[in-house]
Design a protein around this motif. Structure first.
Motif, PDB file in Angstrom:
ATOM      1  N   MET A   1       1.001  -1.212   0.015  1.00  4.27           N
ATOM      2  CA  MET A   1      -0.007  -0.002  -0.066  1.00  4.27           C
ATOM      3  C   MET A   1       0.796   1.267  -0.271  1.00  4.27           C
ATOM      4  N   ARG A   2       0.362   2.387  -0.270  1.00  2.00           N
ATOM      5  CA  ARG A   2       1.027   3.830  -0.340  1.00  2.00           C
ATOM      6  C   ARG A   2       0.542   4.253   0.986  1.00  2.00           C
ATOM      7  N   VAL A   3       1.615   4.781   1.524  1.00  2.00           N
ATOM      8  CA  VAL A   3       1.444   5.453   2.979  1.00  2.00           C
ATOM      9  C   VAL A   3       2.105   6.648   2.862  1.00  2.00           C
ATOM     10  N   LEU A   4       1.302   7.921   3.285  1.00  2.66           N
ATOM     11  CA  LEU A   4       1.841   9.288   3.311  1.00  2.66           C
ATOM     12  C   LEU A   4       2.042   9.582   4.698  1.00  2.66           C
ATOM     13  N   PHE A   5       2.923  10.050   5.036  1.00  2.14           N
ATOM     14  CA  PHE A   5       3.175  10.829   6.549  1.00  2.14           C
ATOM     15  C   PHE A   5       2.932  12.314   6.086  1.00  2.14           C
ATOM     16  N   VAL A   6       2.274  13.201   7.152  1.00  2.00           N
ATOM     17  CA  VAL A   6       2.125  14.429   6.977  1.00  2.00           C
ATOM     18  C   VAL A   6       2.462  14.912   8.399  1.00  2.00           C
ATOM     19  N   SER A   7       3.419  15.973   8.126  1.00  2.00           N
ATOM     20  CA  SER A   7       4.170  16.681   9.570  1.00  2.00           C
ATOM     21  C   SER A   7       4.078  18.311   9.257  1.00  2.00           C
ATOM     22  N   ILE A   8       3.581  19.099  10.346  1.00  2.00           N
ATOM     23  CA  ILE A   8       4.051  20.382  10.197  1.00  2.00           C
ATOM     24  C   ILE A   8       5.383  20.471  10.214  1.00  2.00           C
ATOM     25  N   ALA A   9       5.993  21.788   9.621  1.00  2.00           N
ATOM     26  CA  ALA A   9       7.388  21.986   9.420  1.00  2.00           C
ATOM     27  C   ALA A   9       8.335  22.395  10.927  1.00  2.00           C
ATOM     28  N   TRP A  10       8.151  20.887  11.558  1.00  2.00           N
ATOM     29  CA  TRP A  10       8.844  20.931  12.669  1.00  2.00           C
ATOM     30  C   TRP A  10       9.710  20.048  12.971  1.00  2.00           C
ATOM     31  N   LYS A  11      11.125  19.955  13.232  1.00  2.00           N
ATOM     32  CA  LYS A  11      11.851  18.432  12.936  1.00  2.00           C
ATOM     33  C   LYS A  11      11.570  17.784  14.045  1.00  2.00           C
ATOM     34  N   THR A  12      11.406  17.939  15.331  1.00  3.15           N
ATOM     35  CA  THR A  12      11.118  17.229  16.570  1.00  3.15           C
ATOM     36  C   THR A  12       9.450  16.461  16.311  1.00  3.15           C
ATOM     37  N   HIS A  13       8.691  16.950  15.469  1.00  5.38           N
ATOM     38  CA  HIS A  13       7.498  16.261  15.089  1.00  5.38           C
ATOM     39  C   HIS A  13       7.865  15.139  14.077  1.00  5.38           C
ATOM     40  N   ILE A  14       8.801  15.246  13.196  1.00  2.00           N
ATOM     41  CA  ILE A  14       9.128  14.551  12.122  1.00  2.00           C
ATOM     42  C   ILE A  14       9.963  13.293  12.751  1.00  2.00           C
ATOM     43  N   HIS A  15      10.845  13.590  13.525  1.00  2.00           N
ATOM     44  CA  HIS A  15      11.839  12.519  14.162  1.00  2.00           C
ATOM     45  C   HIS A  15      10.964  11.449  14.556  1.00  2.00           C
ATOM     46  N   PRO A  16      10.137  11.378  15.456  1.00  2.00           N
ATOM     47  CA  PRO A  16       9.231  10.298  15.939  1.00  2.00           C
ATOM     48  C   PRO A  16       8.882   9.415  15.184  1.00  2.00           C
ATOM     49  N   ALA A  21       7.835   4.868   9.992  1.00  2.00           N
ATOM     50  CA  ALA A  21       7.861   5.128   8.392  1.00  2.00           C
ATOM     51  C   ALA A  21       8.898   3.917   7.799  1.00  2.00           C
ATOM     52  N   TRP A  22       9.858   3.694   8.498  1.00  2.00           N
ATOM     53  CA  TRP A  22      11.000   2.547   7.969  1.00  2.00           C
ATOM     54  C   TRP A  22      10.305   1.367   8.120  1.00  2.00           C
ATOM     55  N   ALA A  23       9.610   1.090   9.221  1.00  2.00           N
ATOM     56  CA  ALA A  23       9.012  -0.156   9.645  1.00  2.00           C
ATOM     57  C   ALA A  23       8.114  -0.492   8.186  1.00  2.00           C
ATOM     58  N   LEU A  24       7.470   0.358   7.927  1.00  2.00           N
ATOM     59  CA  LEU A  24       6.184   0.371   6.716  1.00  2.00           C
ATOM     60  C   LEU A  24       7.200   0.159   5.490  1.00  2.00           C
ATOM     61  N   ARG A  25       8.077   0.823   5.207  1.00  2.00           N
ATOM     62  CA  ARG A  25       8.815   0.497   4.021  1.00  2.00           C
ATOM     63  C   ARG A  25       9.519  -0.713   4.021  1.00  2.00           C
ATOM     64  N   SER A  26      10.039  -0.986   5.126  1.00  2.00           N
ATOM     65  CA  SER A  26      10.969  -2.567   5.098  1.00  2.00           C
ATOM     66  C   SER A  26       9.909  -3.493   4.887  1.00  2.00           C
ATOM     67  N   ALA A  27       8.459  -3.349   5.284  1.00  2.00           N
ATOM     68  CA  ALA A  27       7.739  -4.400   4.836  1.00  2.00           C
ATOM     69  C   ALA A  27       6.904  -4.383   3.490  1.00  2.00           C
ATOM     70  N   GLY A  28       7.629  -3.445   2.661  1.00  2.00           N
ATOM     71  CA  GLY A  28       7.545  -3.574   1.201  1.00  2.00           C
ATOM     72  C   GLY A  28       6.454  -2.554   0.749  1.00  2.00           C
ATOM     73  N   ALA A 412       6.619  -2.789  26.787  1.00  2.00           N
ATOM     74  CA  ALA A 412       5.395  -3.846  26.591  1.00  2.00           C
ATOM     75  C   ALA A 412       5.014  -3.549  25.272  1.00  2.00           C
ATOM     76  N   GLN A 413       4.708  -2.268  24.762  1.00  2.00           N
ATOM     77  CA  GLN A 413       3.837  -1.997  23.791  1.00  2.00           C
ATOM     78  C   GLN A 413       4.566  -2.427  22.404  1.00  2.00           C
ATOM     79  N   PRO A 414       3.912  -2.709  21.239  1.00  2.00           N
ATOM     80  CA  PRO A 414       4.307  -3.054  20.134  1.00  2.00           C
ATOM     81  C   PRO A 414       5.463  -2.290  19.420  1.00  2.00           C
ATOM     82  N   THR A 415       6.377  -3.126  18.888  1.00  2.00           N
ATOM     83  CA  THR A 415       7.525  -2.472  18.052  1.00  2.00           C
ATOM     84  C   THR A 415       6.630  -1.626  16.740  1.00  2.00           C
ATOM     85  N   PRO A 416       7.331  -0.860  15.941  1.00  2.00           N
ATOM     86  CA  PRO A 416       6.969  -0.279  14.622  1.00  2.00           C
ATOM     87  C   PRO A 416       6.658  -1.480  13.914  1.00  2.00           C
ATOM     88  N   SER A 417       7.701  -2.588  13.842  1.00  2.00           N
ATOM     89  CA  SER A 417       7.451  -3.422  12.791  1.00  2.00           C
ATOM     90  C   SER A 417       6.158  -4.267  13.150  1.00  2.00           C
TER      91      SER A 417
END
Length: 438
Positions: A1-16, A21-28, A412-417
């Motif tokens: 699937m195609r996934v679009l992340f959207v963030s305001i222009a604030w780097k500390t909002h993008i970092h988390p 994002a990489w978990a989804l990308r690594s899953a194809g 104990a919470q699920p990892t991104p993957s």
């Protein structure tokens, strides 16, 4: 699937967002991240594909242009106690009264919404109509992403990387609104969404405000107002380009303490915002000078040059990756930002929070309930007060035990993957409803 992340222009909002994002990308899956031009380097630095939307004007420039000398008006504390927004309780709570909740909406929520989002909406809708994402994941303040997702019939959810009062505030508002006389029930947030949705042939729904679901890193017992559909996520630290300093893994002669007041506070210093001044930092250093600790202070170069004295027990650096240094620390002193708070939490390190962040009351309550740390108000920032609290954290083993208990809940919470399958399933369910946009 195609996934679009959207963030305001604030780097500390993008970092988390980056680990998910990489978990989804690594899953194809195809993954792209949309933000305004000032943050495109932050996105590409993480190895992700950036989409430029909005204006070349920085957020700081826009706020100063629109609000002038009142640039921080929407971020200052309200003229009343709003702590009930942050109560962590299993029972019923009294919502904020109408005059209080409307003050928050008119002063904080609505101005922040259009200042941070208006420039992005048209570009986002145009791009989504072209790329056709299946799922849009929005930073907590990026309401433009919800409008664009709705316009093309994509599933959409909100990413919460800190205790967030917005859902509780919305529910308080709707309850208080029902009790007002007909004709005296303005809802400026609804008006904003309705105007943008109508432009693209859509109707307003509460899902535009709250998202169809929420991804939340706060341990379940400490969430303020859980979304009807919440997906838990383990916080994974990411801080951008960084290098491990050679000194960090050497033998420490004394308990190590990190004191940092965040990237955001250096990036955007607006008048009226609570912040820790260089003079206060100097007073803190002087008060801690005779303690048997190794204090690591992060301070930008221009501010560092304003210090008059650096004690022998203190190392001053411009930046150090939190996920590298925090595990070596006995305590962390910080301003309450999401990266500092979550980073200390997942490493089980007691923390002293100086309540400068907007959601600081929620973090204060969480630390109090778990005995994982202490918190002080901005007007209490003095060297002796910091020394008193830090000494308690270092000498009372109960704080380390509390921090480690909270750490176990966070881990104990699920990892991104592990979350990818849930996101795939939810997206398929939403798409199967057949609700398409223009």
């Amino acid at each position: 699937m195609r996934v679009l992340f959207v963030s305001i222009a604030w780097k500390t909002h993008i970092h988390p967002m980056v680990p998910l994002a990489w978990a989804l990308r690594s899953a194809g899956h195809e993954v792209q991240v949309a933000s305004e031009p000032e943050c495109l380097d932050t996105i590409t630095e993480a190895g992700l594909t950036a989409v430029s939307v909005g204006s070349d004007e920085t957020v700081e420039e826009r706020v100063r242009r629109i609000q002038g000398e009142d640039a921080a008006q929407g971020l200052i504390p309200p003229p009343f106690t709003a702590d009930s927004l942050y109560d962590i309780t299993d029972g019923d709570r009294d919502g904020l009264p109408w005059e209080h909740i409307t003050w928050l909406y008119d002063t904080l929520v609505v101005p922040r919404t259009w200042i941070l989002n208006d420039e992005m909406v048209d570009d986002l809708v145009r791009y989504c109509r072209s790329w056709r994402p299946d799922l849009v994941l929005c930073d907590a303040l990026s309401y433009a992403g919800a409008v664009a997702a709705d316009a093309v019939g994509a599933a959409h959810g909100r990413l919460m990387f800190w205790p967030d009062p917005s859902l509780r505030m919305r529910r308080d508002f709707l309850r208080a609104q029902e009790r007002q006389p007909a004709g005296a029930r303005p809802d400026r947030l609804r008006d904003w969404f309705a105007e943008w949705a109508g432009k693209y042939g859509r109707d307003f729904t509460e899902e535009l405000v709250t998202g169809q679901f929420e991804v939340n890193v706060t341990p379940e017992d400490y969430r303020l107002e859980p979304h009807d559909r919440t997906l838990s996520l383990r916080y994974v630290p990411y801080h951008g380009r960084s290098v491990v300093p050679s000194w960090i893994h050497g033998a420490s002669r004394a308990p190590r303490v990190l004191m940092t007041f965040g990237i955001s506070s250096r990036q955007w210093a607006l008048p009226g915002l609570p912040a820790v001044s260089v003079a206060q930092v100097q007073e803190i250093l002087d008060s801690l000078a005779d303690l048997d600790i190794e204090l690591v202070l992060t301070l930008a170069g221009e501010a560092r040059e304003q210090l008059h004295r650096v004690p022998e027990n203190t190392r001053v650096v411009d930046f150090v990756p939190l996920d590298v240094i925090v595990p070596t620390c006995s305590a962390v002193i910080h301003h309450g930002g999401a990266g500092n708070f979550n980073g200390s939490l997942v490493h089980g390190v007691p923390q002293l929070v100086v309540d400068c962040a907007v959601d600081a009351p929620a973090k204060r309550i969480m630390l109090q309930q778990t005995r994982a740390g202490l918190s002080i108000a901005p007007d209490e920032i003095t060297g002796p007060r910091i020394r008193e609290c830090l000494t308690r954290l270092l000498e009372d083993d109960a704080f380390r035990a509390g921090a480690e208990r909270l750490q176990q809940e966070a881990l104990a919470q699920p990892t991104p993957s592990a979350l990818v399958t849930d996101l795939e399933r939810f997206t398929a369910e939403q798409r199967s409803r057949g609700a398409g946009g223009c």
